[in-house]
Design an enzyme around this catalytic site. Structure first.
Site, PDB file in Angstrom:
ATOM      1  N   CYS A 123       0.709  -1.360  -0.064  1.00 54.70           N
ATOM      2  CA  CYS A 123      -0.106  -0.105  -0.094  1.00 54.70           C
ATOM      3  C   CYS A 123       0.867   1.279   0.028  1.00 54.70           C
ATOM      4  O   CYS A 123       1.601   1.541   1.014  1.00 54.70           O
ATOM      5  CB  CYS A 123      -0.876   0.089   1.314  1.00 54.70           C
ATOM      6  N   CYS A 144      -0.412   3.981   2.220  1.00 55.60           N
ATOM      7  CA  CYS A 144      -0.172   3.940   3.630  1.00 55.60           C
ATOM      8  C   CYS A 144       1.359   4.128   4.030  1.00 55.60           C
ATOM      9  O   CYS A 144       1.587   4.833   4.959  1.00 55.60           O
ATOM     10  CB  CYS A 144      -0.510   2.410   3.889  1.00 55.60           C
ATOM     11  N   ASP A 145       2.221   3.753   3.193  1.00 55.52           N
ATOM     12  CA  ASP A 145       3.512   3.521   3.483  1.00 55.52           C
ATOM     13  C   ASP A 145       4.514   4.497   2.757  1.00 55.52           C
ATOM     14  O   ASP A 145       5.792   4.508   3.237  1.00 55.52           O
ATOM     15  CB  ASP A 145       4.358   2.311   3.384  1.00 55.52           C
TER      16      ASP A 145
END
Length: 346
Positions: free
Chosen positions: A136, A139-140
């Site tokens: 993701c 997300c990261d």
């Protein structure tokens, strides 16, 4: 078969299932949460979560899941290991056959089983998932400011991830096993025109290097002019093998919704296996499925956003929808009972 009939069973213990459990428990529905084969879901693979509301300094994925479980238990939710292998929805209560051999009966079911990201199968990926390896970018990606990163994939999602990563990373290299993208022309063009994005054609990842302490430090890739080099490499065909230094690797080769147990039921799935919710007539959104009393929340029905915060929101919606449905069933039963004439006394 269990003699007890539950008001609500929640399949899945990721943030969607946990949010549903908190809401259902606070409504005194005594929900039972089936934790599944991967308790906590995809979030447990994320080391740090910085975009979940209420945690200004970020929170560990496992910590967030554990706190959600404790919150649900505080209000009376029960947790049980096991996943649903098959379900029968043609009678009430519904019957759920579990991987443990047990059969549960429930009036309402909330499906929050999530979607599992596809993995490449490269050496070292299990140890490094969440430690420089991610599924993701949203997300990261921000953890990789100034890094050289690699993204694996060739579809629209891979191009979207690459464009997002280009905001933070020094360079983004897209590894694709063919010499032609599957992405739509507009997405492919945007990626090609971005100076930070490079393409490694007919190239695949076969190994990751690093540690949980250092994160990802490098990768082994193989290339062949005819494409699909990993299979050729495994078969002993001569391919070009390269070692590259990278600070992060992202998989963008799709997700598999965990809906196998629904395939032989009236619950409708799309071509990719995601749960289809019913058309909303009076509301802008619904978690209701084609089966009365079955609801869906989180990544199992959401192939667009797939974020922890949206999954949690949908979990609360599913619990509220289930509560309303159960109340309507109770009201209907009361009306039926009231309409039956009482027997005359002798």
């Amino acid at each position: 078969m269990s003699e007890q009939v539950r008001d609500v069973v929640i399949a899945g213990s990721g943030v969607a299932g946990l949010s549903a459990a908190v809401y259902a428990a606070r409504a005194d529905l005594n929900p039972l949460v089936l934790e599944g084969d991967e308790p906590g879901g995809q979030l447990t693979l994320t080391t740090d979560v910085e975009n979940y509301l209420g945690f200004p300094d970020g929170v560990g994925g496992m910590e967030l899941v554990q706190q959600g479980k404790e919150q649900a238990e505080r209000f009376g939710a029960e947790f049980q290991y096991g996943s649903i292998e098959s379900a029968t929805f043609d009678s009430q209560p519904k019957e759920l056959s579990l991987s443990t051999g047990e059969t549960l009966r429930t009036r309402a079911l909330i499906v929050a089983t999530g979607a599992s990201a596809r993995w490449v199968g490269a050496d070292g990926e299990t140890a490094l998932m969440g430690n420089g390896l991610s599924t993701c970018a949203t997300c990261d990606g921000a953890f990789h400011r100034g890094d050289d990163v690699v993204i694996v994939g060739g579809g629209d999602s891979a191009m979207e991830e690459a464009l997002f990563l280009a905001k933070f990373a020094d360079t983004v290299t897209v590894l694709h096993r063919r010499d032609d993208l599957r992405a739509s022309e507009i997405m492919a063009t945007r990626a090609r025109e971005n100076d930070a994005i490079e393409f490694a054609w007919n190239t695949e990842l076969v190994a990751l290097h690093g540690s949980s302490e250092e994160g990802v430090t490098g990768a082994t890739v193989v290339s062949h002019p005819d494409g699909y080099p990993a299979a050729k490499y495994a078969d002993g065909v001569d391919v070009e093998v390269s070692e590259i230094a990278v600070g992060g690797v992202f998989y963008a080769i799709g997700h598999e919704p965990n809906t196998d147990f629904l395939r032989d039921t009236p619950v409708e799935l799309d071509d990719s296996g995601y749960v289809l919710t019913a058309d909303a007539d009076e509301s802008w959104a619904t978690t209701e499925t084609a089966v009365d009393g079955v609801f869906a929340a989180g990544d199992v029905m959401d192939h667009a956003y797939q974020q922890a915060i949206t999954a949690a929101g949908m979990g609360s919606m599913a619990a509220l929808d289930a509560e309303e449905w159960l109340n309507s069933q109770l009201a209907a039963a009361s009306e039926t009972a009231a309409s039956v004439p009482a027997e005359a006394d002798d």
